[in-house]
Motif scaffolding. Structure first.
Motif: not given
Length: 326
Positions: A130-132, A151-155, A159-166, A215-219
């Motif tokens: 994810a960081d890369a 730690h992926l969701v923390e990345v 980093r200001g990214l959107a994320v899929v929660v599954s 909570a980790c900062g994702v919109d």
């Protein structure tokens, strides 16, 4: 026989209650301040940098072949390109370094050649990957393994990214389900269908995962919740989750459906992977009617047309060339 069946007029008061049956839609996905899938939902095209994806049509290990697949997907209506470096299911081990090598340079190339017009997603469960890919220009992290690396969701938040929660029923990455069972909660009303136990489990898990992402900062509108059909589920569970799409929409986050050519479609119709398009599109139409927003697909053009037709029936899009009867 009713009055209408005998040719009489149906009172408006009898008809009116049926006019409010449209399920609400989940909100559009927000990526770096831009809303995606506003009208008719969004197609997330699958481009795998592997040689062993379960559907041969998604295998694009060669850079030029993969780039051509991306260009074709965009032409056919994809708003999101989902790049994967490891087969989701059982297969040969792929180290984090090898996964990064498969996806990060390609994402960087796409970003350089396409600019910001397309959302770039990477299908990974590993924080170091994810960081890369964040460095390479990715917008979205598609974690199909339900936070197996916490730690992926923390990345994503950092980093200001959107994320899929599954939801995977607690399975570790790259494992197949065995002896799957979901139990109704103790407070379930009498007479609740036992098959709705999976809906409760999925909704509860996704709500918790989405709350952690925020909570980790994702919109909040950058949290894409995915019931994750097939993963940790029986075919009857995946079918029930399509039927109960409105329960997922009620969480208040954009809803992702990854239905394309999956085993639950194949087992329902007793068809191999290369004959599952019609079943996929039927499930897609029902999930879109139920309010899902993003659809991960191998067959972009067919999926785009299906979503547009559903959106027009829902009243979310006008017909493109309506001249009949005018």
């Amino acid at each position: 026989m009713s009055e209408s069946a005998r040719g009489g007029a149906l009172p408006w008061a009898a008809l009116a209650p049926t006019l409010d049956a449209l399920p609400p839609a989940s909100p559009p996905l927000r990526v770096r301040g831009r809303d995606v899938g506003v009208h008719g939902g969004a197609v997330m095209a699958i481009v795998n940098r592997t040689t062993d994806s379960f559907f041969p049509g998604a295998r694009h290990a060669d850079d030029d072949v993969a780039l051509a697949a991306v260009e074709r997907a965009i032409h056919d209506g994809a708003e999101i390109i989902d790049v994967g470096g490891v087969r989701a299911g059982v297969g040969p081990d792929v180290s984090p370094a090898e996964e990064i090598d498969r996806v990060a340079p390609f994402v960087a190339r796409l970003r350089a050649e396409l600019g910001d017009a397309i959302v770039l997603s990477v299908d990974t469960w590993r924080a170091e990957v994810a960081d890369a890919v964040a460095d390479a220009g990715a917008d979205l992290l598609n974690d199909t393994w339900a936070g197996a690396d916490p730690h992926l969701v923390e990345v994503a938040g950092r980093r200001g990214l959107a994320v899929v929660v599954s939801h995977t029923g607690g399975l570790p990455p790259r494992t197949d389900p065995r002896d799957v069972r979901f139990d109704l909660p103790a407070d379930a009303p009498a007479g609740t269908d036992p098959l709705d136990a999976v809906v409760h489990d999925v909704v509860t898990t996704l709500a918790a995962g989405a709350a952690r992402a925020v909570a980790c900062g994702v919109d909040p509108l950058g949290v894409l919740v995915d019931p994750t059909h097939d993963f940790g589920k029986r075919t009857v569970d995946s079918l029930r989750l399509v039927r109960r799409t409105p329960a997922l929409v009620a969480l208040g986050y954009p809803v992702l459906m990854a239905l394309s050519r999956k085993d639950f479609v194949g087992e329902t119709l007793d068809l191999p992977v290369d004959e599952r398009l019609e079943g996929t599109l039927a499930a897609t139409a029902l999930a879109a009617w139920g309010g899902a927003r993003v659809f991960r697909a191998h067959d972009v053009r067919a999926t785009r047309r299906t979503l547009d037709m559903v959106a027009a029936i829902r009243g979310d899009l006008p017909p493109r060339a309506a001249v009949r009867g005018l």
